[in-house]
Design a protein around this motif. Structure first.
Motif, short mmCIF file in Angstrom:
data_model
loop_
_atom_site.label_atom_id
_atom_site.label_comp_id
_atom_site.label_asym_id
_atom_site.label_seq_id
_atom_site.Cartn_x
_atom_site.Cartn_y
_atom_site.Cartn_z
N LYS A 44 0.93 -1.09 0.06
CA LYS A 44 -0.18 0.07 -0.07
C LYS A 44 0.87 1.20 -0.02
CE LYS A 44 -3.74 2.51 2.25
NZ LYS A 44 -3.69 3.42 1.29
N SER A 45 0.41 2.38 -0.86
CA SER A 45 1.12 3.46 -0.94
C SER A 45 0.29 4.42 0.17
CB SER A 45 0.97 4.17 -2.32
OG SER A 45 1.85 3.50 -3.10
N VAL A 46 1.04 5.06 1.15
CA VAL A 46 0.38 5.66 1.92
C VAL A 46 0.05 7.27 1.69
CG1 VAL A 46 0.43 6.53 4.52
CG2 VAL A 46 1.60 4.66 3.70
N THR A 47 -1.20 7.47 1.76
CA THR A 47 -1.56 8.76 1.12
C THR A 47 -1.72 9.90 2.42
OG1 THR A 47 -3.89 8.52 1.54
CG2 THR A 47 -2.96 7.78 -0.59
N GLU A 48 -1.80 11.19 1.83
CA GLU A 48 -2.07 11.96 2.88
C GLU A 48 -3.21 11.94 3.80
OE1 GLU A 48 -3.19 16.97 2.89
OE2 GLU A 48 -1.71 16.26 1.25
N SER A 49 -4.20 11.47 2.95
CA SER A 49 -5.70 11.44 3.49
C SER A 49 -5.75 10.24 4.64
CB SER A 49 -6.80 10.99 2.20
OG SER A 49 -7.92 10.58 2.79
N ASP A 50 -5.01 9.18 4.30
CA ASP A 50 -4.75 8.07 5.12
C ASP A 50 -4.21 8.70 6.58
OD1 ASP A 50 -5.28 5.99 3.29
OD2 ASP A 50 -3.12 5.85 2.83
N ASN A 51 -3.44 9.46 6.38
CA ASN A 51 -2.46 9.82 7.68
C ASN A 51 -3.63 10.99 8.16
OD1 ASN A 51 -0.38 10.02 9.44
ND2 ASN A 51 0.13 12.09 8.44
N MET A 52 -4.26 11.79 7.61
CA MET A 52 -5.00 12.83 8.40
C MET A 52 -6.45 12.21 9.04
SD MET A 52 -4.04 15.73 8.34
CE MET A 52 -3.08 17.11 7.41
N LEU A 53 -6.90 11.29 8.02
CA LEU A 53 -8.07 10.42 8.62
C LEU A 53 -7.82 9.89 10.05
CD1 LEU A 53 -11.28 10.15 8.46
CD2 LEU A 53 -10.50 7.99 6.66
N ILE A 93 -1.86 -5.73 6.45
CA ILE A 93 -1.41 -6.53 5.26
C ILE A 93 -0.99 -7.86 5.46
CG2 ILE A 93 0.63 -6.58 3.80
CD1 ILE A 93 0.79 -3.61 3.86
N SER A 94 -0.58 -8.22 6.64
CA SER A 94 -0.23 -9.69 7.19
C SER A 94 -1.51 -10.85 7.36
CB SER A 94 0.57 -9.81 8.25
OG SER A 94 -0.35 -9.70 9.40
N VAL A 95 -2.59 -10.20 7.57
CA VAL A 95 -3.73 -10.77 7.77
C VAL A 95 -4.27 -11.80 6.76
CG1 VAL A 95 -6.37 -10.72 8.32
CG2 VAL A 95 -4.73 -9.21 9.66
N HIS A 96 -4.50 -11.69 5.65
CA HIS A 96 -4.80 -12.19 4.58
C HIS A 96 -4.16 -13.62 4.53
CE1 HIS A 96 -7.48 -13.47 1.03
NE2 HIS A 96 -6.34 -13.85 0.52
N ASP A 97 -2.75 -13.52 4.59
CA ASP A 97 -1.92 -14.79 4.35
C ASP A 97 -1.70 -15.74 5.70
OD1 ASP A 97 -1.39 -13.82 1.54
OD2 ASP A 97 -0.21 -12.58 2.62
N THR A 98 -2.33 -15.05 6.84
CA THR A 98 -1.62 -15.60 8.20
C THR A 98 -3.06 -16.06 8.92
OG1 THR A 98 -1.25 -13.71 9.35
CG2 THR A 98 0.64 -14.61 8.16
N ILE A 124 4.41 0.64 1.39
CA ILE A 124 4.79 -0.26 2.54
C ILE A 124 4.55 -1.84 1.88
CG2 ILE A 124 4.25 -0.97 4.67
CD1 ILE A 124 5.51 1.85 4.59
N ARG A 125 5.63 -2.72 2.13
CA ARG A 125 5.30 -3.83 2.07
C ARG A 125 5.92 -4.64 3.31
NH1 ARG A 125 10.03 -6.81 1.82
NH2 ARG A 125 11.93 -5.90 1.59
#
Length: 173
Positions: A44-53, A93-98, A124-125
């Motif tokens: 996921k690419s982190v956006t300004e909106s992600d951080n502000m929200l 991010i880890s949930v789907h595979d674990t 982020i990876r």
């Protein structure tokens, strides 16, 4: 009749996601091995909106996250992404595979560190290493897995690390 329906619903809920045919992707306790490393394909690419929200939703008024003028005068010269958002993203991010559909709950998180900041636009990876696996001492249908999650930015710089203990379902006998 309501008691019978309630008993049937309770029996249904006790079945695992795979037994119910829910096709969840999570792994059962027996499918984890110490030393196993899972490189999660979701990024996921982190956006300004992600951080502000996230900052506003958690009532975090830290100006390093939400005030561009304040952040411009900091040593970073720009806003930092809220570290708790980074932690949540890393584990998410880890949930789907674990643990998707096979976890009972988180027991704790330790050794959480943020060795490098995350900025708007970073991608982020995540990779997860299984540190330990053990059966529950009190409940035969479950056990505990200790995960080490590591998040990296697009330049392969470690931005977050956390050790997490999760209560996991065992396969039905």
């Amino acid at each position: 009749m309501p008691a019978l329906a309630a008993a049937a619903a309770a029996a249904y809920q006790k079945r695992t996601a795979h037994e119910r045919g829910d096709a969840m992707a999570g792994l059962y306790l027996e499918e984890f091995e110490p030393g196993q490393v899972i490189r999660h394909p979701l990024r996921k690419s982190v956006t300004e909106s992600d951080n502000m929200l996230f900052s506003v939703m958690t009532l975090n008024p830290q100006p390093l996250h939400i005030d561009f003028a304040f952040a411009a005068d900091s040593e970073w010269g720009r806003p930092l992404v809220n570290s708790l958002f980074t932690l949540g993203l890393m584990i998410g991010i880890s949930v789907h595979d674990t643990t998707l559909g096979t976890t009972i709950g988180n027991l704790g998180m330790t050794e959480t560190v943020f060795p490098h900041p995350v900025f708007h636009g970073d991608t982020i990876r995540v990779e997860t290493e299984v540190r330990s696996v053990r059966e529950s001492r009190s409940r035969p249908d479950r056990g505990v897995v200790e995960f080490e999650h590591r998040a990296y930015n697009q330049d392969d710089v470690l931005v977050a690390r956390c050790v997490r203990q999760a209560m996991m379902m065992k396969k039905a006998a």
